[in-house]
Design a protein around this motif. Structure first.
Motif, PDB file in Angstrom:
ATOM      1  N   ALA A   1      -5.633   0.514  11.891  1.00 45.11           N
ATOM      2  CA  ALA A   1      -6.659  -0.389  11.360  1.00 45.11           C
ATOM      3  C   ALA A   1      -6.361  -0.764   9.905  1.00 45.11           C
ATOM      4  N   PHE A   2      -5.840   0.187   9.155  1.00 41.90           N
ATOM      5  CA  PHE A   2      -5.492  -0.103   7.757  1.00 41.90           C
ATOM      6  C   PHE A   2      -4.351  -1.114   7.671  1.00 41.90           C
ATOM      7  N   SER A   3      -3.355  -0.977   8.545  1.00 37.78           N
ATOM      8  CA  SER A   3      -2.217  -1.903   8.507  1.00 37.78           C
ATOM      9  C   SER A   3      -2.605  -3.320   8.911  1.00 37.78           C
ATOM     10  N   ARG A   4      -3.719  -3.479   9.589  1.00 39.59           N
ATOM     11  CA  ARG A   4      -4.187  -4.803   9.996  1.00 39.59           C
ATOM     12  C   ARG A   4      -5.205  -5.396   9.034  1.00 39.59           C
ATOM     13  N   THR A   5      -5.445  -4.736   7.914  1.00 39.40           N
ATOM     14  CA  THR A   5      -6.404  -5.223   6.930  1.00 39.40           C
ATOM     15  C   THR A   5      -5.877  -6.495   6.270  1.00 39.40           C
ATOM     16  N   SER A   6      -6.735  -7.477   6.136  1.00 38.72           N
ATOM     17  CA  SER A   6      -6.359  -8.733   5.491  1.00 38.72           C
ATOM     18  C   SER A   6      -6.470  -8.602   3.976  1.00 38.72           C
ATOM     19  N   MET A   7      -5.475  -9.119   3.273  1.00 38.24           N
ATOM     20  CA  MET A   7      -5.490  -9.066   1.820  1.00 38.24           C
ATOM     21  C   MET A   7      -6.362 -10.158   1.208  1.00 38.24           C
TER      22      MET A   7
ATOM     23  N   LEU B   1     -10.489   0.501  -9.904  1.00 36.59           N
ATOM     24  CA  LEU B   1     -10.674  -0.170  -8.622  1.00 36.59           C
ATOM     25  C   LEU B   1      -9.718  -1.346  -8.467  1.00 36.59           C
ATOM     26  N   ALA B   2      -9.597  -2.154  -9.512  1.00 38.22           N
ATOM     27  CA  ALA B   2      -8.708  -3.314  -9.440  1.00 38.22           C
ATOM     28  C   ALA B   2      -7.243  -2.896  -9.324  1.00 38.22           C
ATOM     29  N   ALA B   3      -6.839  -1.877 -10.092  1.00 33.63           N
ATOM     30  CA  ALA B   3      -5.448  -1.417 -10.038  1.00 33.63           C
ATOM     31  C   ALA B   3      -5.116  -0.811  -8.675  1.00 33.63           C
ATOM     32  N   GLY B   4      -6.064  -0.047  -8.103  1.00 36.95           N
ATOM     33  CA  GLY B   4      -5.829   0.524  -6.783  1.00 36.95           C
ATOM     34  C   GLY B   4      -5.691  -0.547  -5.710  1.00 36.95           C
ATOM     35  N   MET B   5      -6.533  -1.578  -5.770  1.00 41.62           N
ATOM     36  CA  MET B   5      -6.438  -2.663  -4.795  1.00 41.62           C
ATOM     37  C   MET B   5      -5.156  -3.472  -4.977  1.00 41.62           C
ATOM     38  N   LYS B   6      -4.715  -3.603  -6.216  1.00 37.08           N
ATOM     39  CA  LYS B   6      -3.451  -4.300  -6.458  1.00 37.08           C
ATOM     40  C   LYS B   6      -2.275  -3.532  -5.858  1.00 37.08           C
ATOM     41  N   GLU B   7      -2.303  -2.191  -5.952  1.00 33.97           N
ATOM     42  CA  GLU B   7      -1.233  -1.396  -5.359  1.00 33.97           C
ATOM     43  C   GLU B   7      -1.209  -1.528  -3.844  1.00 33.97           C
ATOM     44  N   VAL B   8      -2.370  -1.752  -3.243  1.00 38.07           N
ATOM     45  CA  VAL B   8      -2.404  -1.995  -1.797  1.00 38.07           C
ATOM     46  C   VAL B   8      -1.657  -3.278  -1.466  1.00 38.07           C
ATOM     47  N   THR B   9      -1.860  -4.314  -2.262  1.00 40.40           N
ATOM     48  CA  THR B   9      -1.133  -5.571  -2.021  1.00 40.40           C
ATOM     49  C   THR B   9       0.367  -5.390  -2.213  1.00 40.40           C
ATOM     50  N   ARG B  10       0.789  -4.431  -3.039  1.00 40.13           N
ATOM     51  CA  ARG B  10       2.218  -4.189  -3.231  1.00 40.13           C
ATOM     52  C   ARG B  10       2.870  -3.755  -1.916  1.00 40.13           C
TER      53      ARG B  10
ATOM     54  N   TRP C   1       1.906  -4.517   1.126  1.00 39.82           N
ATOM     55  CA  TRP C   1       1.992  -5.680   2.011  1.00 39.82           C
ATOM     56  C   TRP C   1       3.111  -6.624   1.566  1.00 39.82           C
ATOM     57  N   LYS C   2       3.331  -6.775   0.283  1.00 42.30           N
ATOM     58  CA  LYS C   2       4.393  -7.648  -0.208  1.00 42.30           C
ATOM     59  C   LYS C   2       5.766  -7.078   0.145  1.00 42.30           C
ATOM     60  N   ILE C   3       5.928  -5.767  -0.003  1.00 45.95           N
ATOM     61  CA  ILE C   3       7.219  -5.154   0.333  1.00 45.95           C
ATOM     62  C   ILE C   3       7.521  -5.319   1.817  1.00 45.95           C
TER      63      ILE C   3
ATOM     64  N   LEU D   1       0.731   6.006   4.432  1.00 48.72           N
ATOM     65  CA  LEU D   1       1.171   7.093   3.562  1.00 48.72           C
ATOM     66  C   LEU D   1       1.708   6.564   2.237  1.00 48.72           C
ATOM     67  N   TYR D   2       2.504   5.512   2.296  1.00 49.36           N
ATOM     68  CA  TYR D   2       3.066   4.954   1.065  1.00 49.36           C
ATOM     69  C   TYR D   2       1.966   4.387   0.162  1.00 49.36           C
ATOM     70  N   THR D   3       0.976   3.741   0.762  1.00 53.77           N
ATOM     71  CA  THR D   3      -0.115   3.178  -0.030  1.00 53.77           C
ATOM     72  C   THR D   3      -0.932   4.278  -0.696  1.00 53.77           C
TER      73      THR D   3
END
Length: 291
Positions: free
Chosen positions: A11-17, A113-122, A124-126, A211-213
């Motif tokens: 479910a986490f891997s299918r989360t929309s950014m 909160l903003a920095a943690g959410m930005k790392e999540v987008t990292r 998805w970008k990779i 795990l990486y996130t």
């Protein structure tokens, strides 16, 4: 039947950014731009230049990956929704009355909160970069690593070019000469996801993403709370550097020690001869006196 862990990771891997995680990414990038010396004055005097610089900060990874794959570098402009969203955030950060957005962002929980959410987008970008490169070069793992790295951390390299054009470029701050933490952790993630994509790593994609996130979010939050720039895998880098590139230094140090020992032994033997001679003379004098 799948376990709760697999269901959570899937479910986490299918989360929309879009839009919340993208908003956090744009917010962190534009705030980093505003904290640069003279950025606010440039925005008032030349808003077009400030806006273009902000877009480079927000979409630098996509631009660099397009350049490496010989695609149009202005391809990011085709996504009108994201451009409007990033432009809106740039506008309210630089031109909001009483600077309310910057004051709200100054609170540590908001930054975390903003920095943690930005790392999540990292993450998805990779993953997107590795998959996109594989569509051009099937199982070309070097290309996949490079594009995943560029997509996740290319913003810092693109902004170095922007500073070079402005005449504010400093060689000691270049990412190729002194890699920052985002570049290092993105390179590590690009290698891991490339190995997983080429079936050299026995783990599912959604589990690896989860795990990486968790790792990069926890590391980033810890660094912000403790206010330290020490990278968690710095000891590993030192050990690996000594193992792979420290042999010559070890040999030279051993040679210096051996030379020092040999010179010490030589001086010691020379110094012992006069002592022996003086002792012999004293013995002879003592025997003559007794006679």
């Amino acid at each position: 039947m799948e376990s709760p862990w697999d269901e959570l990771a899937l479910a986490f891997s299918r989360t929309s950014m879009f839009p919340f995680f993208d908003i956090a990414h744009y917010l962190v990038c534009v705030m980093a731009l505003k904290h640069q010396p003279g950025a606010a004055a440039v925005a008032w005097k030349n808003p077009i230049s400030s806006w273009f610089t902000a877009m480079l900060h927000c979409f630098g990874g996509g631009i660099l990956s397009c350049i490496l794959l010989a695609e149009p570098p202005l391809r990011f402009l085709a996504n009108h929704t994201n451009i409007l969203l990033a432009s809106s955030i740039w506008y309210i950060i630089f031109f909001c009355p009483c600077d309310l957005v910057s004051q709200g962002y100054s609170f540590l929980p908001v930054q975390l909160l903003a920095a943690g959410m930005k790392e999540v987008t990292r993450t998805w970008k990779i993953v997107g970069g590795v998959t996109h490169a594989n569509s051009y070069y099937k199982n070309g793992w070097l290309v996949m690593i490079a594009i995943g790295w560029a997509r996740g951390a290319g913003g810092a390299m693109i902004t170095n070019f922007e500073r070079l054009v402005k005449g504010d470029w400093k060689p000691e701050g270049h990412e190729w000469l002194k890699m920052s933490y985002p570049s290092k952790v993105t390179l590590l993630g690009s290698v891991i996801f490339t190995f997983q994509h080429t079936k050299h790593l026995a783990i599912s994609k959604h589990n690896l993403m989860f795990l990486y996130t968790i790792f990069i979010v926890a590391t980033k939050v810890t660094m912000m709370i403790t206010q330290t720039s020490t990278v968690t895998f710095a000891p590993f880098e030192d050990t690996l550097s000594r193992m792979l590139f420290g042999w010559q230094q070890q040999f030279s140090s051993c040679e210096k020690k051996s030379e020092a020992k040999s010179s010490y032994n030589g001086t010691g033997s020379l110094a012992s001869k006069p002592v022996d001679d003086t002792s012999d003379k004293a013995k002879k004098k003592h025997t003559k006196k007794t006679e």
